[in-house]
Design a protein around this motif. Structure first.
Motif, mmCIF file in Angstrom:
data_model
loop_
_atom_site.group_PDB
_atom_site.id
_atom_site.type_symbol
_atom_site.label_atom_id
_atom_site.label_comp_id
_atom_site.label_asym_id
_atom_site.label_seq_id
_atom_site.Cartn_x
_atom_site.Cartn_y
_atom_site.Cartn_z
ATOM 1 N N GLU A 91 43.852 -17.108 133.736
ATOM 2 C CA GLU A 91 43.780 -17.615 134.096
ATOM 3 C C GLU A 91 43.419 -18.148 135.264
ATOM 4 O OE1 GLU A 91 49.216 -17.822 136.088
ATOM 5 O OE2 GLU A 91 46.852 -15.691 136.691
ATOM 6 N N CYS A 92 44.165 -19.599 135.419
ATOM 7 C CA CYS A 92 43.525 -20.657 136.498
ATOM 8 C C CYS A 92 44.132 -21.572 136.988
ATOM 9 C CB CYS A 92 42.572 -21.389 135.900
ATOM 10 S SG CYS A 92 42.316 -22.488 134.174
ATOM 11 N N THR A 93 43.833 -22.080 137.936
ATOM 12 C CA THR A 93 44.741 -23.267 138.522
ATOM 13 C C THR A 93 44.315 -24.651 137.361
ATOM 14 O OG1 THR A 93 42.651 -24.710 139.884
ATOM 15 C CG2 THR A 93 43.951 -22.703 140.570
ATOM 16 N N ASP A 94 45.105 -25.991 137.681
ATOM 17 C CA ASP A 94 45.471 -27.073 136.773
ATOM 18 C C ASP A 94 44.473 -27.597 137.011
ATOM 19 O OD1 ASP A 94 48.078 -26.397 135.981
ATOM 20 O OD2 ASP A 94 49.014 -28.279 136.258
ATOM 21 N N ALA A 101 37.456 -28.739 131.409
ATOM 22 C CA ALA A 101 37.134 -29.251 129.712
ATOM 23 C C ALA A 101 36.381 -30.751 130.415
ATOM 24 C CB ALA A 101 38.367 -30.180 129.396
ATOM 25 N N GLY A 102 35.468 -30.676 131.511
ATOM 26 C CA GLY A 102 35.243 -32.231 131.861
ATOM 27 C C GLY A 102 36.164 -33.140 132.266
ATOM 28 N N LEU A 103 36.906 -33.016 132.985
ATOM 29 C CA LEU A 103 38.096 -33.611 132.715
ATOM 30 C C LEU A 103 38.546 -33.775 134.543
ATOM 31 C CD1 LEU A 103 40.412 -33.328 130.471
ATOM 32 C CD2 LEU A 103 39.066 -35.428 130.780
ATOM 33 N N ARG A 104 39.173 -34.809 135.294
ATOM 34 C CA ARG A 104 39.627 -35.060 136.373
ATOM 35 C C ARG A 104 41.187 -34.864 136.543
ATOM 36 N NH1 ARG A 104 40.172 -38.932 138.937
ATOM 37 N NH2 ARG A 104 39.377 -40.340 137.380
ATOM 38 N N LEU A 105 41.618 -34.182 137.409
ATOM 39 C CA LEU A 105 43.249 -33.974 137.122
ATOM 40 C C LEU A 105 43.857 -35.123 137.793
ATOM 41 C CD1 LEU A 105 45.173 -31.836 136.729
ATOM 42 C CD2 LEU A 105 45.393 -30.553 139.271
ATOM 43 N N VAL A 106 44.117 -36.107 137.199
ATOM 44 C CA VAL A 106 45.163 -37.128 137.303
ATOM 45 C C VAL A 106 46.309 -37.019 136.204
ATOM 46 C CG1 VAL A 106 42.845 -38.467 138.127
ATOM 47 C CG2 VAL A 106 43.369 -38.719 135.126
ATOM 48 N N GLY A 107 46.828 -38.147 136.610
ATOM 49 C CA GLY A 107 48.522 -38.754 135.616
ATOM 50 C C GLY A 107 47.963 -38.032 134.033
ATOM 51 N N ARG A 110 46.947 -33.958 133.762
ATOM 52 C CA ARG A 110 48.581 -33.530 133.349
ATOM 53 C C ARG A 110 49.637 -33.457 132.706
ATOM 54 N NH1 ARG A 110 49.069 -31.857 139.335
ATOM 55 N NH2 ARG A 110 47.927 -33.286 140.779
ATOM 56 N N VAL A 111 49.917 -34.825 132.470
ATOM 57 C CA VAL A 111 50.271 -34.626 130.682
ATOM 58 C C VAL A 111 49.803 -34.347 129.353
ATOM 59 C CG1 VAL A 111 51.520 -36.674 129.307
ATOM 60 C CG2 VAL A 111 51.451 -37.232 131.555
ATOM 61 N N GLU A 112 48.794 -33.886 129.452
ATOM 62 C CA GLU A 112 47.968 -33.284 128.337
ATOM 63 C C GLU A 112 47.909 -31.728 128.478
ATOM 64 O OE1 GLU A 112 43.653 -32.379 126.991
ATOM 65 O OE2 GLU A 112 44.158 -34.616 127.884
ATOM 66 N N ILE A 113 48.200 -31.172 129.909
ATOM 67 C CA ILE A 113 48.342 -30.256 130.017
ATOM 68 C C ILE A 113 49.786 -29.516 129.815
ATOM 69 C CG2 ILE A 113 48.677 -28.092 131.835
ATOM 70 C CD1 ILE A 113 46.374 -29.433 133.240
ATOM 71 N N SER A 114 50.956 -30.314 130.296
ATOM 72 C CA SER A 114 52.601 -30.071 129.579
ATOM 73 C C SER A 114 52.643 -30.083 128.453
ATOM 74 C CB SER A 114 52.821 -31.294 130.807
ATOM 75 O OG SER A 114 53.883 -31.323 130.269
ATOM 76 N N SER A 115 52.456 -31.322 128.553
ATOM 77 C CA SER A 115 52.197 -30.605 126.125
ATOM 78 C C SER A 115 51.282 -29.690 125.935
ATOM 79 C CB SER A 115 51.239 -31.903 125.123
ATOM 80 O OG SER A 115 51.494 -33.491 126.278
ATOM 81 N N ALA A 116 50.107 -29.049 126.395
ATOM 82 C CA ALA A 116 49.758 -28.033 125.997
ATOM 83 C C ALA A 116 50.624 -26.338 126.186
ATOM 84 C CB ALA A 116 48.824 -27.765 126.268
ATOM 85 N N VAL A 117 51.879 -27.118 126.924
ATOM 86 C CA VAL A 117 52.194 -26.332 127.541
ATOM 87 C C VAL A 117 53.463 -25.724 126.969
ATOM 88 C CG1 VAL A 117 53.858 -24.969 129.005
ATOM 89 C CG2 VAL A 117 51.863 -25.644 130.147
ATOM 90 N N LYS A 118 53.560 -26.938 125.928
ATOM 91 C CA LYS A 118 54.924 -27.727 124.944
ATOM 92 C C LYS A 118 54.619 -26.820 123.739
ATOM 93 C CE LYS A 118 56.191 -30.710 127.959
ATOM 94 N NZ LYS A 118 56.636 -31.837 128.247
ATOM 95 N N TYR A 119 53.488 -26.772 123.967
ATOM 96 C CA TYR A 119 53.081 -26.440 121.931
ATOM 97 C C TYR A 119 52.976 -25.204 121.549
ATOM 98 C CZ TYR A 119 52.399 -30.919 119.288
ATOM 99 O OH TYR A 119 52.686 -32.530 119.512
#
Length: 238
Positions: A91-94, A101-107, A110-119
């Motif tokens: 477990e880790c923070t967003d 993944a080499g990404l910044r936590l921008v909008g 966050r939507v990609e993380i949200s989609s991964a949660v929904k799948y």
């Protein structure tokens, strides 16, 4: 363009379908519905038509499930994969998840993380923290194509709205585009502004999970059932 000419093209891999004249929203414009003020964007027409009849019963007084995944399944794998490979799947923070993944936590992240949660690829045990699920682990660590496909198909059953659409069409040919849009409007109460996005994500999702096959010039949705359909959470239930 006539109704008869609006047919689903033959699909190979993760093709994009410009013949539909659908607009695929850029990543920069993607937002999570949960972050937007609630507005009623549904058609003002009476919800009296049901073009697919008993295949997709009309939802009387219902509404589209909030927050359907805004990405295709294959794109939602990079953050869960990075957590598994670079953080031992812990477990880790967003923000940490994005960083793996080499990404910044921008909008859009966050939507990609949200989609991964929904799948069902990521789970939240507390706000702002995520952890890869067993489904994600099975996809990432699969050693054969069949194992990967089976795990990706299981993810479909977790996705709000998309799981219902799959159950509606499995074992049948996809309808022509106008009929599909009518079904989204009248059977699933999808707001007009979301229809094209739903169609694109749905067809790409089916392609990712190898659930489409060309039959007689049309796209046939391959049917599968899993135990999760009767025992799983929320959108998995019929």
């Amino acid at each position: 363009m006539t109704r008869e000419s609006l047919r689903f093209p033959l699909i190979s891999g993760c093709a994009v379908y410009p013949a539909w004249n659908l607009i695929q929203e850029g990543e920069n414009s993607m937002t999570d519905p949960s972050e937007e003020p609630a507005t009623d964007k549904r058609s003002k027409e009476p919800n009296s038509q049901n073009p697919l009849g008993s295949l997709c019963p009309t939802r009387i007084g219902g509404a589209v499930p909030a927050g359907f995944p805004r990405h295709r399944l294959s794109k939602c794998l990079r953050i869960p994969t990075a957590i598994i490979e670079r953080n031992q799947g812990l477990e880790c923070t967003d923000r940490e998840a994005a960083g793996f993944a080499g990404l910044r936590l921008v909008g859009r992240t966050r939507v990609e993380i949200s989609s991964a949660v929904k799948y069902g690829l990521l789970e939240r045990r507390s706000p702002g923290r995520v952890k890869p699920t067993d489904i994600a682990r099975k996809i990432v660590t699969s050693t054969t194509a069949s194992q990967r496909t089976a795990a990706m198909r299981k993810a479909i059953l977790h996705a709000p709205l998309l799981s219902d659409l799959y159950k509606c069409f499995r074992g049948r040919n996809l309808p022509d585009l106008p009929s599909l849009l009518d079904s989204l409007r009248y059977s699933f109460n999808v707001p007009s502004d979301d229809m094209h996005s739903v169609v694109l994500v749905l067809v790409e999702l089916l392609a990712d999970a190898n659930l489409l096959e060309a039959v007689g010039g049309k796209q046939h949705v391959i049917g599968f059932r899993q135990k999760a359909e009767t025992q799983g959470p929320g959108p998995v239930k019929d």
